[in-house]
Scaffold this active site. Structure first.
Site, short mmCIF file in Angstrom:
data_model
loop_
_atom_site.label_atom_id
_atom_site.label_comp_id
_atom_site.label_asym_id
_atom_site.label_seq_id
_atom_site.Cartn_x
_atom_site.Cartn_y
_atom_site.Cartn_z
N ILE A 1 -6.65 -8.17 4.02
CA ILE A 1 -5.97 -8.59 2.76
C ILE A 1 -5.71 -9.98 2.42
O ILE A 1 -4.82 -10.70 3.49
CB ILE A 1 -4.71 -7.91 2.47
CG1 ILE A 1 -5.05 -6.18 3.07
CG2 ILE A 1 -4.40 -8.06 1.24
CD1 ILE A 1 -5.86 -5.69 2.45
N SER B 1 7.12 3.35 1.49
CA SER B 1 7.33 4.49 1.80
C SER B 1 6.19 5.39 1.75
O SER B 1 5.97 6.67 2.37
CB SER B 1 8.38 5.00 1.17
OG SER B 1 9.64 4.58 1.37
N ASP C 1 6.61 11.46 1.41
CA ASP C 1 6.47 11.49 2.91
C ASP C 1 5.14 12.40 3.08
O ASP C 1 4.20 12.45 3.68
CB ASP C 1 7.09 11.38 3.56
CG ASP C 1 8.16 10.06 3.54
OD1 ASP C 1 7.84 9.14 3.02
OD2 ASP C 1 9.46 10.05 4.27
N GLU D 1 11.60 10.81 -2.03
CA GLU D 1 11.25 10.13 -0.80
C GLU D 1 10.50 11.22 0.15
O GLU D 1 9.59 10.64 0.57
CB GLU D 1 12.50 9.27 -0.15
CG GLU D 1 12.10 8.77 1.12
CD GLU D 1 10.99 7.66 0.83
OE1 GLU D 1 9.86 8.12 1.56
OE2 GLU D 1 11.19 6.82 0.35
N GLY E 1 -6.95 -13.06 8.23
CA GLY E 1 -6.63 -12.80 9.54
C GLY E 1 -5.28 -12.07 9.34
O GLY E 1 -4.84 -11.45 8.36
#
Length: 346
Positions: free
Chosen positions: A276, A228, A48, A44, A295
């Site tokens: 999207i 993440s 990042d 993780e 929207g």
């Protein structure tokens, strides 16, 4: 980067080499006696760092704030705010109830020009209480998409809601704690099944699927997914926004959510965001909610940034004034929430 684990520096170095990205200095800040030893969640932390640099390879440095898991949220957040060294902050962890003490720190961050992005989570649509800080109205909540390009490193073709099925996909939903913020009012909720009285999330989105990293001390991990990845990508994107602001002699942007909503509700939406409209974050526990619509929606928010178009819109004088708007803690906050919640990866 807010982290509840350590990482292997060589993993980051190998990733940057394979991705043909420049080396960026990493500054480690240890909280609550943590010594930085990588644990189960080291991937993780690596993810990042990798994503922030991938979005903004010219970063001067990445500051990694690390504490044991569990640790009090306020210990990490207060250090990040009081140091006030990074103007773009990212969190890919969540856990525990609403935390009024941390909300005050989010206000401090916004007031001093720090933008904080939170990964909204990876368990599809919320159906009840939302783990902290996933529903906070004082930070920007980030959902995830699956991106398609014409070829490797090629132009954008399309995006859909990231959802692997089986309860694994971008979270989204309606807060059970916070009333709808001023900047979210006026959004059409007639087709997206959102609320006109409570805070809706996420606010925006970015790539959360088919991501390659190196973690666990040298192991290649293709096909990684999760919001993440999306939160640090937005932090990196904001670094690009602030780079352009600095070139124009302007101070860093502050709380970007209000101007993002103003752009979303305005005439420049189609030229600033990839909207999207395909996919959903439904699962067995929530088969009827939520779906991508034109929207704003409760899968990917306003969508993903359309590169320099959104950067230009955000550094405009009107957007800058909105980013300096002081957020307020919603009156629906739980007064008895603990500030020492256990944290877990999202």
């Amino acid at each position: 980067m807010l982290e509840f684990d350590g990482y292997y520096p060589n993993d980051v170095a190998q990733y940057l080499t394979q991705a043909s990205l420049p080396s960026v200095p990493l500054q480690n800040v240890y909280i609550d006696g943590f010594d930085g030893t990588p644990g189960f969640g080291n991937g993780e932390v690596t993810l990042d760092i990798d994503m922030a640099i991938a979005m903004a390879p010219g970063l001067a440095q990445v500051i990694v704030y690390m504490a044991p898991n569990p640790s009090p949220w306020v210990d990490l957040l207060s250090r990040m705010a009081n140091d006030n060294l990074a103007k773009q902050l990212s969190c890919s962890w969540g856990g525990g109830p609403p935390d009024p003490a941390s909300e005050q720190i989010f206000l401090q961050m916004a007031a001093q020009g720090q933008s904080f992005y939170d990964a909204v989570g990876d368990s599809d649509a919320f159906t009840g209480p939302i783990p902290f800080p996933g529903e906070s109205p004082n930070i920007t909540q980030v959902g995830g998409t699956t991106l398609s390009t014409s070829r490797p490193l090629g132009p954008w073709v399309s995006e859909r809601v990231w959802n692997w099925g089986g309860g694994i996909g971008t979270c989204g939903g309606i807060s059970t704690t916070y009333s709808i913020p001023v900047w979210q009012q006026g959004v059409n909720m007639s087709t997206n099944q959102g609320s006109t009285t409570m805070r809706n999330l996420p606010d925006v989105a970015l790539t959360a699927d088919n991501i390659f990293i190196i973690a666990d001390n040298g192991i290649s991990e293709p096909g990684t997914g999760g919001t993440s990845a999306a939160a640090p990508l937005w932090a990196g994107f904001t670094a690009l926004v602030n780079q352009q602001a600095a070139a124009a002699g302007q101070p860093p942007m502050a709380f970007l959510t209000p101007p993002l909503y103003t752009i979303g509700k305005g005439p420049n939406f189609a030229g600033s965001f990839h909207d999207i409209t395909t996919g959903d974050n439904t699962w067995a526990g929530s088969p009827d909610r939520f779906f991508a619509v034109p929207g704003y929606d409760l899968c990917t928010g306003w969508g993903t940034p359309m590169g320099t178009n959104l950067i230009n819109a955000l550094v405009s004088p009107a957007a800058r004034r909105l980013s300096l708007w002081c957020p307020t803690i919603s009156s629906a906050a739980t007064a008895t929430a603990s500030s020492t919640s256990t944290s877990a990866t999202t």
